[in-house]
Motif scaffolding. Structure first.
Motif, PDB file in Angstrom:
ATOM      1  N   ASP A 171      57.025  43.250  34.572  1.00 28.13           N
ATOM      2  CA  ASP A 171      56.392  44.490  34.978  1.00 28.13           C
ATOM      3  C   ASP A 171      56.095  44.863  35.507  1.00 28.13           C
ATOM      4  OD1 ASP A 171      55.410  46.862  34.091  1.00 28.13           O
ATOM      5  OD2 ASP A 171      53.428  46.608  33.354  1.00 28.13           O
ATOM      6  N   ARG A 221      37.501  50.032  42.937  1.00 34.93           N
ATOM      7  CA  ARG A 221      38.099  48.781  42.735  1.00 34.93           C
ATOM      8  C   ARG A 221      37.931  47.197  44.585  1.00 34.93           C
ATOM      9  NH1 ARG A 221      42.962  50.239  40.778  1.00 34.93           N
ATOM     10  NH2 ARG A 221      41.354  50.883  38.924  1.00 34.93           N
ATOM     11  N   ILE A 272      48.358  43.775  39.231  1.00 35.83           N
ATOM     12  CA  ILE A 272      48.587  44.967  38.278  1.00 35.83           C
ATOM     13  C   ILE A 272      47.223  46.308  38.985  1.00 35.83           C
ATOM     14  CG2 ILE A 272      47.991  46.585  36.177  1.00 35.83           C
ATOM     15  CD1 ILE A 272      50.632  44.987  36.496  1.00 35.83           C
ATOM     16  N   LEU A 273      46.182  45.576  39.404  1.00 32.64           N
ATOM     17  CA  LEU A 273      45.118  46.874  40.102  1.00 32.64           C
ATOM     18  C   LEU A 273      45.454  47.288  41.048  1.00 32.64           C
ATOM     19  CD1 LEU A 273      41.653  44.258  39.527  1.00 32.64           C
ATOM     20  CD2 LEU A 273      42.445  46.538  38.309  1.00 32.64           C
ATOM     21  N   ARG A 284      44.976  30.153  34.803  1.00 34.71           N
ATOM     22  CA  ARG A 284      43.311  30.786  35.221  1.00 34.71           C
ATOM     23  C   ARG A 284      43.682  31.674  36.595  1.00 34.71           C
ATOM     24  NH1 ARG A 284      41.044  26.062  33.627  1.00 34.71           N
ATOM     25  NH2 ARG A 284      39.969  25.185  35.386  1.00 34.71           N
ATOM     26  N   ALA A 342      46.301  34.827  35.836  1.00 34.36           N
ATOM     27  CA  ALA A 342      45.760  35.377  34.873  1.00 34.36           C
ATOM     28  C   ALA A 342      45.379  36.124  36.253  1.00 34.36           C
ATOM     29  CB  ALA A 342      44.763  35.114  34.175  1.00 34.36           C
ATOM     30  N   LEU A 343      43.884  35.630  37.280  1.00 31.80           N
ATOM     31  CA  LEU A 343      43.373  36.331  37.794  1.00 31.80           C
ATOM     32  C   LEU A 343      44.701  36.989  39.422  1.00 31.80           C
ATOM     33  CD1 LEU A 343      40.841  34.058  38.831  1.00 31.80           C
ATOM     34  CD2 LEU A 343      40.647  36.223  38.083  1.00 31.80           C
ATOM     35  N   THR A 397      35.686  40.474  44.916  1.00 28.41           N
ATOM     36  CA  THR A 397      35.715  39.238  44.252  1.00 28.41           C
ATOM     37  C   THR A 397      36.676  38.643  43.281  1.00 28.41           C
ATOM     38  OG1 THR A 397      34.055  40.960  44.164  1.00 28.41           O
ATOM     39  CG2 THR A 397      33.502  39.376  42.325  1.00 28.41           C
ATOM     40  N   LEU A 398      38.096  39.548  42.795  1.00 30.54           N
ATOM     41  CA  LEU A 398      38.156  38.926  41.890  1.00 30.54           C
ATOM     42  C   LEU A 398      39.248  37.290  43.075  1.00 30.54           C
ATOM     43  CD1 LEU A 398      40.088  41.230  39.479  1.00 30.54           C
ATOM     44  CD2 LEU A 398      38.624  39.299  39.598  1.00 30.54           C
ATOM     45  N   HIS A 439      47.642  38.193  38.443  1.00 34.53           N
ATOM     46  CA  HIS A 439      48.816  39.288  37.478  1.00 34.53           C
ATOM     47  C   HIS A 439      47.464  40.354  37.404  1.00 34.53           C
ATOM     48  CE1 HIS A 439      50.299  40.405  33.014  1.00 34.53           C
ATOM     49  NE2 HIS A 439      49.163  42.068  33.315  1.00 34.53           N
ATOM     50  N   ALA A 440      45.908  40.604  37.157  1.00 34.87           N
ATOM     51  CA  ALA A 440      45.005  41.553  37.605  1.00 34.87           C
ATOM     52  C   ALA A 440      45.480  41.795  38.742  1.00 34.87           C
ATOM     53  CB  ALA A 440      43.586  40.771  37.166  1.00 34.87           C
ATOM     54  N   ASP A 456      48.447  49.592  40.364  1.00 34.50           N
ATOM     55  CA  ASP A 456      47.368  51.292  39.734  1.00 34.50           C
ATOM     56  C   ASP A 456      46.729  51.561  40.977  1.00 34.50           C
ATOM     57  OD1 ASP A 456      45.503  52.074  37.306  1.00 34.50           O
ATOM     58  OD2 ASP A 456      44.223  51.974  38.965  1.00 34.50           O
ATOM     59  N   ALA A 471      36.126  44.911  43.360  1.00 31.44           N
ATOM     60  CA  ALA A 471      35.835  44.364  41.879  1.00 31.44           C
ATOM     61  C   ALA A 471      37.596  42.843  42.822  1.00 31.44           C
ATOM     62  CB  ALA A 471      36.880  45.334  40.839  1.00 31.44           C
ATOM     63  N   MET A 518      37.138  34.657  44.138  1.00 35.76           N
ATOM     64  CA  MET A 518      37.177  34.128  42.664  1.00 35.76           C
ATOM     65  C   MET A 518      38.432  33.402  42.286  1.00 35.76           C
ATOM     66  SD  MET A 518      35.057  35.820  39.755  1.00 35.76           S
ATOM     67  CE  MET A 518      36.414  35.794  38.135  1.00 35.76           C
TER      68      MET A 518
END
Lengths: 494, 494
Positions: B243, B39, B22-23, B12, B15-16, B45-46, B18-19, B26, B42, B49
């Motif tokens: 990546d 952005r 990439i965010l 878990r 995954a966060l 917040t991530l 990773h996000a 980006d 978000a 979390m």
């Protein structure tokens, strides 16, 4: 207090949704080829977190308790959508969702392989498994939502749409189109006999096509400070409302397909960019559903982008960017081309609805158990013959194996496409009623009046109304096939 | 059973992570200008979390209980790193973390504005607030980790590094460099008097520079199926190991800065791409720390990319891509240029460590309370005069206001840069000991032997060892300034 908890939950779900949207767009446009496995793992985990978070048992209590709190109008509307989302997400037992997910994924993988090989016999049992679970799903949803089974499936995509309402409208449209398609083709043939189609052949460099696309996007209202255009294998509109990612793909031998694709996705993007910012972290702040979304993309692609007045203005831009000196009489026959074909996604606006209605009818029969998967090729062929005079009996790859929707378990989605086309035409009528000269705007490259109307009536409303309510509030009447029919007659009836 | 829970937690968190990675990439390369606010919301917040998930109270129990479970060697190592990460994340009370975050963010925002205006008086109180909290943080970390306060700060960046060990090594390096810098500049001046610097001026189109960069990246080992190169305002290496996102920025008037930047980031990327995949979702699978990471980027940029043998091979590629016909005697004076300057990030490899050591000394004094923020401009100036013969007393913007590290509260990070340079040189010595002719590989564009060595000894080890353990296991001895000293003498000592 309880609403506050829902509001905070909304922020967390929004952050995960934002991540999933950008990761999805990134995957299609930027990701290194070897990054797929880890990306899939990360996205599946994030989607699982989103689902668990959105279906946590305490949320039902919060929704219940928030009813008794002093809420303003926006909050009350937000609460209604929190409840709707929660009900839609929790009406299937987790055990069922997992079983269904595995079945769908296996069928979708199989489909990619077997469609290419036109192997219906190999595919049929897998699709049968999906249909069995869809029937079960429809039953479970129907019980939870107190709806008919197929209505309960449609409810996921277009809240409030019911077969009893949309069925007769689509039936009426079908009756009209079965007659009208040959008429439109006849009119076209006579016109082409007098003035043959000028070939759209040439060399159109990708960077010039891209600049043309960006210029048209911006002109029709796309906010380039809140979005971008790039390239992907399958065109899409993704990202988030503050950063909408449109993609297209280019062919250097013709420019219309990319351009029309860009206009279509721009229609989706305008809706997303026009959603109410202050509700962004509530389900209330999302687009209403697939039919309304499609009505916005088709509004830009068909009502604006295939309007002759639009091309009066656009042709000089085409010439400026691509150096191609076309007349209106050269381009319109391309833009208004009607052709019977087997493939839905390649269909023009006249024949497209028949592809959809065929699927809408068959999937209702499948869900109701009136039709079995084994009998699909014949049933598909019979309708294809009746509606478009074409046969798929020896070609199931372009028949019941044509679309990804069924293997992936998306039943109840197809009608949205054609409902969108009808809603777009109905909006156009309503706008013209208010502004009889609005077409003339396009000839000057002005789109503010159509956009202001849609911003106020559609985009800014988020999910405040059900799909039928939104249609009626925006256009002054319920869904009505007449507007689309008249649109087709005016454009294609000669 | 408990280890299993940690393992699932790892997925878990991964995954966060990773996000967020990439965010972040980006945001710097793709995001629409108006997308920043949503952005930031978000990502915050991530990140929140991620932090809450990684510091959940039950994790301590899982770690405790997992000690008694039958674990294989990898799992035991993973458990050790789970414990280390958990301890580092939980040793500050949440109330403190929030207070510190607010203070840092305010100071960093102020810094962006006031540095441009060279306004030390306006900035000093804000930095004072950050330093007060850093002292408190160091104390809290020291108690939890049973370390000295400054060691406890360094522990976040380079686990196992202690002032008692790295302090004397950096002191020895400083003593050497204070003498060596004038010597190297003298040698350079004599050489330039005989053969003046050939101007690196011309027009180097961005797309050709990009292709050259990609060709060199791929040649030195970057896996283009697991990463990409794009443009951003500040060059970075981000993304995820499967990546890796490298960025650079280009000037059309010279190509060396972008090229050297690409090589530097490629060094970071090789480390990330070489991390053990099967541990990817454990803290154990991450890169060891900042000093080791910097050793990998500097290895590629300095040990490979400024080696004359490398340029024997690279010059024909430069000619092929940029059409510029340089000789080795033309390019090396650029690649090996030594210059005293005020700005750390612009410094060459000879003077750079003095910038770092100055900060390392000052921040130790600040943390220990031996130096107050009010006295920083004088203290900075005094050391700048002593080490590089330059004054910043009238120019605090290029003195204690130079870097973002202090306003953002990152104390204990600076030494990593120069430790990285020393570790890179020490690795080079160790490789040459095994392969005395390894330089000759570069002249042929072969980097497999240096890469195989580093893959085995560094990249594949993830976070299995503390920083000093990793250095010693890889090179056969503890951190030793001699190798870097000899490297500089050989390259710059005449």
């Amino acid at each position: 207090m309880s609403f506050q908890k829902l509001d905070e939950l909304g922020h967390r779900l929004e952050a995960l949704g934002h991540a999933l949207a950008i990761l999805g767009a990134d995957e299609a446009t930027q990701m290194a080829v070897g990054g797929g496995e880890a990306r899939a793992e990360a996205m599946a985990t994030l989607a699982g977190m989103h689902h668990r978070m959105a279906t946590a048992p305490e949320i039902a209590d919060w929704i219940e308790a928030a009813q008794d709190e002093a809420l303003n109008e926006d909050q009350a509307a937000a609460l209604r959508e929190f409840r709707r989302q929660h009900l839609n997400l929790t009406c299937l037992p987790p055990e069922f969702v997992e079983r269904q997910m595995r079945t769908r994924m296996r069928c979708e993988q199989l489909w990619r392989d077997l469609r290419a090989r036109n192997d219906w016999a190999g595919f049929q049992p897998a699709l049968g498994g999906v249909v069995d679970l869809v029937r079960e799903e429809a039953q479970l949803r129907a019980e939870a939502l107190k709806l008919d089974p197929y209505d309960a499936l449609m409810e996921q995509f277009d809240p409030g749409n019911r077969v009893a309402d949309v069925g007769p409208v689509l039936e009426e449209l079908k009756t009209f189109l079965v007659d009208f398609v040959p008429r439109a083709i006849d009119v076209q043939e006579k016109r082409l006999a007098k003035r043959p189609l000028k070939a759209l052949s040439g060399t159109y460099p990708v960077d010039r096509q891209r600049e043309l696309g960006l210029a048209l996007m911006a002109a029709v209202g796309f906010d380039v400070t809140h979005g971008s255009l790039s390239v992907s294998h399958h065109p899409f509109c993704g990202g988030v409302p503050t950063d909408v990612r449109i993609t297209t793909r280019y062919r250097t031998t013709e420019f219309l397909s990319a351009l029309m694709g860009v206009l279509h996705e721009t229609g989706h993007a305008l809706y997303e960019q026009g959603l109410p910012r202050e509700w962004a972290h509530w389900p209330l702040g999302k687009a209403r559903g697939m039919a309304i979304h499609e009505s916005q993309s088709l509004f830009v692609e068909k009502q604006i982008g295939r309007n002759p007045a639009f091309w009066t203005w656009a042709l000089p831009m085409v010439e400026r960017h691509l150096g191609e000196d076309w007349s209106l009489d050269d381009i319109l026959p391309h833009v208004h081309r009607v052709e019977r074909g087997l493939i839905r996604v390649d269909a023009d606006e006249v024949t497209y609805p028949l592809h959809v209605i065929l699927r809408f009818e068959l999937e209702q029969d499948l869900v109701a158990g009136r039709l079995e998967v084994a009998d699909l090729p014949e049933a598909w062929d019979a309708r294809m013959q009746a509606y478009l005079g074409l046969s798929t009996i020896d070609n199931p790859a372009d028949g019941p194996m044509q679309d990804v929707h069924w293997p992936s378990g998306a039943f109840g989605y197809f009608p949205s496409y054609t409902l969108g086309a009808m809603i777009a035409a109905q909006q156009w009528t309503a706008i013209e009623r208010e502004h009889p000269d609005v077409s003339a705007d396009f000839a000057e490259g002005r789109f503010d009046r159509v956009n202001d109307w849609r911003r106020e009536r559609i985009w800014s409303q988020g999910s405040r109304w059900s799909t039928p309510e939104l249609i009626e509030r925006a256009t002054g009447e319920p869904l009505n096939a007449d507007h689309f029919r008249r649109h087709l007659e005016a454009r294609y009836g000669g």
